[in-house]
Design a protein around this motif. Sequence first.
Motif, PDB file in Angstrom:
ATOM      1  N   LEU A  58       0.816  -1.215   0.000  1.00 17.17           N
ATOM      2  CA  LEU A  58       0.000   0.000   0.000  1.00 17.17           C
ATOM      3  C   LEU A  58       0.847   1.262   0.000  1.00 17.17           C
ATOM      4  CD1 LEU A  58      -2.868  -0.873   2.536  1.00 17.17           C
ATOM      5  CD2 LEU A  58      -2.826  -1.156   0.048  1.00 17.17           C
ATOM      6  N   ARG A  59       2.161   1.103  -0.205  1.00 18.27           N
ATOM      7  CA  ARG A  59       3.027   2.284  -0.191  1.00 18.27           C
ATOM      8  C   ARG A  59       2.583   3.279  -1.254  1.00 18.27           C
ATOM      9  NH1 ARG A  59       9.265   0.821  -0.323  1.00 18.27           N
ATOM     10  NH2 ARG A  59       9.387   3.096  -0.055  1.00 18.27           N
ATOM     11  N   SER A  60       2.530   4.526  -0.846  1.00 19.52           N
ATOM     12  CA  SER A  60       2.099   5.581  -1.755  1.00 19.52           C
ATOM     13  C   SER A  60       3.235   5.947  -2.710  1.00 19.52           C
ATOM     14  CB  SER A  60       1.672   6.813  -0.953  1.00 19.52           C
ATOM     15  OG  SER A  60       1.182   7.813  -1.800  1.00 19.52           O
ATOM     16  N   LEU A  61       2.887   6.310  -3.927  1.00 18.91           N
ATOM     17  CA  LEU A  61       3.887   6.675  -4.936  1.00 18.91           C
ATOM     18  C   LEU A  61       4.300   8.129  -4.751  1.00 18.91           C
ATOM     19  CD1 LEU A  61       2.378   4.833  -8.033  1.00 18.91           C
ATOM     20  CD2 LEU A  61       4.183   4.057  -6.480  1.00 18.91           C
ATOM     21  N   VAL A  62       4.880   8.412  -3.601  1.00 20.10           N
ATOM     22  CA  VAL A  62       5.370   9.742  -3.244  1.00 20.10           C
ATOM     23  C   VAL A  62       6.820   9.584  -2.811  1.00 20.10           C
ATOM     24  CG1 VAL A  62       3.077  10.553  -2.548  1.00 20.10           C
ATOM     25  CG2 VAL A  62       4.591   9.497  -0.857  1.00 20.10           C
ATOM     26  N   PRO A  63       7.556  10.686  -2.647  1.00 18.01           N
ATOM     27  CA  PRO A  63       8.957  10.563  -2.232  1.00 18.01           C
ATOM     28  C   PRO A  63       9.117   9.793  -0.926  1.00 18.01           C
ATOM     29  CG  PRO A  63       8.514  12.797  -2.994  1.00 18.01           C
ATOM     30  CD  PRO A  63       7.194  12.082  -2.953  1.00 18.01           C
ATOM     31  N   VAL A  64      10.229   9.083  -0.819  1.00 20.75           N
ATOM     32  CA  VAL A  64      10.510   8.297   0.379  1.00 20.75           C
ATOM     33  C   VAL A  64      10.537   9.186   1.618  1.00 20.75           C
ATOM     34  CG1 VAL A  64      12.271   6.900   1.530  1.00 20.75           C
ATOM     35  CG2 VAL A  64      11.745   6.498  -0.879  1.00 20.75           C
ATOM     36  N   GLU A  65      10.990  10.430   1.460  1.00 25.96           N
ATOM     37  CA  GLU A  65      11.041  11.346   2.602  1.00 25.96           C
ATOM     38  C   GLU A  65       9.650  11.575   3.186  1.00 25.96           C
ATOM     39  OE1 GLU A  65      12.482  11.779  -0.265  1.00 25.96           O
ATOM     40  OE2 GLU A  65      14.620  11.653   0.287  1.00 25.96           O
ATOM     41  N   SER A  66       8.629  11.613   2.346  1.00 21.95           N
ATOM     42  CA  SER A  66       7.263  11.788   2.838  1.00 21.95           C
ATOM     43  C   SER A  66       6.815  10.561   3.628  1.00 21.95           C
ATOM     44  CB  SER A  66       6.298  12.039   1.667  1.00 21.95           C
ATOM     45  OG  SER A  66       6.499  13.319   1.116  1.00 21.95           O
ATOM     46  N   GLU A  67       7.187   9.379   3.152  1.00 22.40           N
ATOM     47  CA  GLU A  67       6.864   8.156   3.898  1.00 22.40           C
ATOM     48  C   GLU A  67       7.545   8.166   5.259  1.00 22.40           C
ATOM     49  OE1 GLU A  67       6.377   4.398   1.370  1.00 22.40           O
ATOM     50  OE2 GLU A  67       7.926   5.498   0.287  1.00 22.40           O
ATOM     51  N   ALA A  68       8.812   8.612   5.288  1.00 21.24           N
ATOM     52  CA  ALA A  68       9.552   8.651   6.551  1.00 21.24           C
ATOM     53  C   ALA A  68       8.920   9.649   7.515  1.00 21.24           C
ATOM     54  CB  ALA A  68      11.016   9.012   6.290  1.00 21.24           C
ATOM     55  N   ARG A  69       8.488  10.814   7.016  1.00 25.80           N
ATOM     56  CA  ARG A  69       7.857  11.810   7.893  1.00 25.80           C
ATOM     57  C   ARG A  69       6.531  11.284   8.448  1.00 25.80           C
ATOM     58  NH1 ARG A  69      10.103  15.661   4.181  1.00 25.80           N
ATOM     59  NH2 ARG A  69       8.241  15.506   2.847  1.00 25.80           N
ATOM     60  N   ALA A  70       5.767  10.595   7.603  1.00 23.66           N
ATOM     61  CA  ALA A  70       4.490  10.042   8.051  1.00 23.66           C
ATOM     62  C   ALA A  70       4.709   8.988   9.140  1.00 23.66           C
ATOM     63  CB  ALA A  70       3.735   9.437   6.870  1.00 23.66           C
ATOM     64  N   GLN A  71       5.699   8.119   8.953  1.00 22.25           N
ATOM     65  CA  GLN A  71       5.979   7.085   9.948  1.00 22.25           C
ATOM     66  C   GLN A  71       6.525   7.693  11.236  1.00 22.25           C
ATOM     67  OE1 GLN A  71       8.251   3.746   8.395  1.00 22.25           O
ATOM     68  NE2 GLN A  71       7.247   3.883   6.420  1.00 22.25           N
ATOM     69  N   PHE A  72       7.360   8.723  11.105  1.00 22.31           N
ATOM     70  CA  PHE A  72       7.883   9.427  12.277  1.00 22.31           C
ATOM     71  C   PHE A  72       6.725   9.992  13.096  1.00 22.31           C
ATOM     72  CE2 PHE A  72       9.427  12.996  14.669  1.00 22.31           C
ATOM     73  CZ  PHE A  72      10.744  12.719  14.996  1.00 22.31           C
ATOM     74  N   TYR A  73       5.770  10.635  12.430  1.00 24.01           N
ATOM     75  CA  TYR A  73       4.622  11.231  13.118  1.00 24.01           C
ATOM     76  C   TYR A  73       3.791  10.155  13.817  1.00 24.01           C
ATOM     77  CZ  TYR A  73      -0.090  13.103  13.645  1.00 24.01           C
ATOM     78  OH  TYR A  73      -1.332  13.442  14.133  1.00 24.01           O
ATOM     79  N   LEU A  74       3.511   9.053  13.119  1.00 25.53           N
ATOM     80  CA  LEU A  74       2.672   8.008  13.694  1.00 25.53           C
ATOM     81  C   LEU A  74       3.311   7.419  14.951  1.00 25.53           C
ATOM     82  CD1 LEU A  74       0.701   5.292  11.808  1.00 25.53           C
ATOM     83  CD2 LEU A  74       2.159   4.632  13.694  1.00 25.53           C
ATOM     84  N   VAL A  75       4.608   7.107  14.881  1.00 28.77           N
ATOM     85  CA  VAL A  75       5.284   6.480  16.021  1.00 28.77           C
ATOM     86  C   VAL A  75       5.394   7.451  17.189  1.00 28.77           C
ATOM     87  CG1 VAL A  75       7.459   5.493  16.819  1.00 28.77           C
ATOM     88  CG2 VAL A  75       6.556   4.850  14.582  1.00 28.77           C
ATOM     89  N   MET A  76       5.817   8.696  16.923  1.00 28.70           N
ATOM     90  CA  MET A  76       6.015   9.644  17.999  1.00 28.70           C
ATOM     91  C   MET A  76       4.692  10.056  18.637  1.00 28.70           C
ATOM     92  SD  MET A  76       9.174   9.700  18.301  1.00 28.70           S
ATOM     93  CE  MET A  76       9.200  10.911  19.626  1.00 28.70           C
TER      94      MET A  76
END
Length: 349
Positions: A58-76
């Motif tokens: 289900l990974r979105s076709l957006v830059p990897v940096e956006s995926e990393a920011r989204a995961q950072f937000y969810l975990v924190m």
Amino acid sequence: QMIRFFELKKVLFGAEKLAKDIVFQDLSADDKKCLEEGSCQLLVDAINRSVILFLPGLRSLVPVESEARAQFYLVMRTLRKSEDTRRKGIINIIYAVSEYQDRKKGEGASVFARLATCLPIPWAGTHICCDDVKEYAILRVGIPLLPAFVRAKFRVHFGTHMEVQYALRGFGIPAGSIPVSPTNSAPLLQNHFAWYLQAAFEDNRDHPTIQKNQPPGPASLMGGSLVELMVGRPGERLNNEARVSPLPGDVLFGHGFKLNPGNVKLHDLIYETVHRYDAAERKGDKMTISRVIVEDCKASGSRFLSFDGNTRTWSIVADKVARNKVAKAIRNRRRSVEGKPTLSRQSNP
């Protein structure tokens, strides 16, 4: 580790955010799109540990940096909201079975590995689920090469949806908490939708200095913004009536909303009432108990809502329907207390 954490936070969000919590409004449209599409989700296992589920398909076709920011937000955000998580740790599940195999072919793996090692979280365990023979062979060879304290927390499960979910049950992760049906591979995202709406609502409420109602990016799975889909576009009307907008304090009927704050509050009331319901001898007394619970919820501002999957709209249910649903939830709770089989500890109304 804290130095690495702040270095990573600076790279992802800029120096001005180093001393601040990352909130929903700090995410870009691409970041929100990653959250909407559900490639990274928050679950709860059988002993109420937080579980971060990663669905590479289900990974979105957006830059990897956006995926990393989204995961950072969810975990924190999970760490910030849950003291239990800080004490018990987080379970990490990478679920790459069938159509959930990585659609980006491993792109960004080094970024995600850095994210996992820099975040100040106690990883309680990592489960990798796959059905690709080559990937399984690589994992079986590579994991023994890891340091012993890291290797002890890794588990690899190989097989179909049903086989890997059965294996996860042995580690306290019930199949019902994985949002993938073992017989139908369509993702079940209701819990994730409820979490997303709650995060957006609470961050807007708790940080009023930031512009409210900032629209998220479009969700490719559902066609249109998730918030617009579930809540409605500003000013939108349906059948000459204002569209009902669910709030975290509302009770949402249906499967997949047990983490919604309104549902949690309802089940707390039910838990406190089970002994009185059990002691009631007359049917009328039992009906009175369910009516009082409904009235208490409504008095605190909660509404009882149901979602129509055909029209994709929410509606307020009649009091009689709400009372019947509450009575059913009480009976399910009684069976759970008595040790009889039940689908879950907190059965949805």
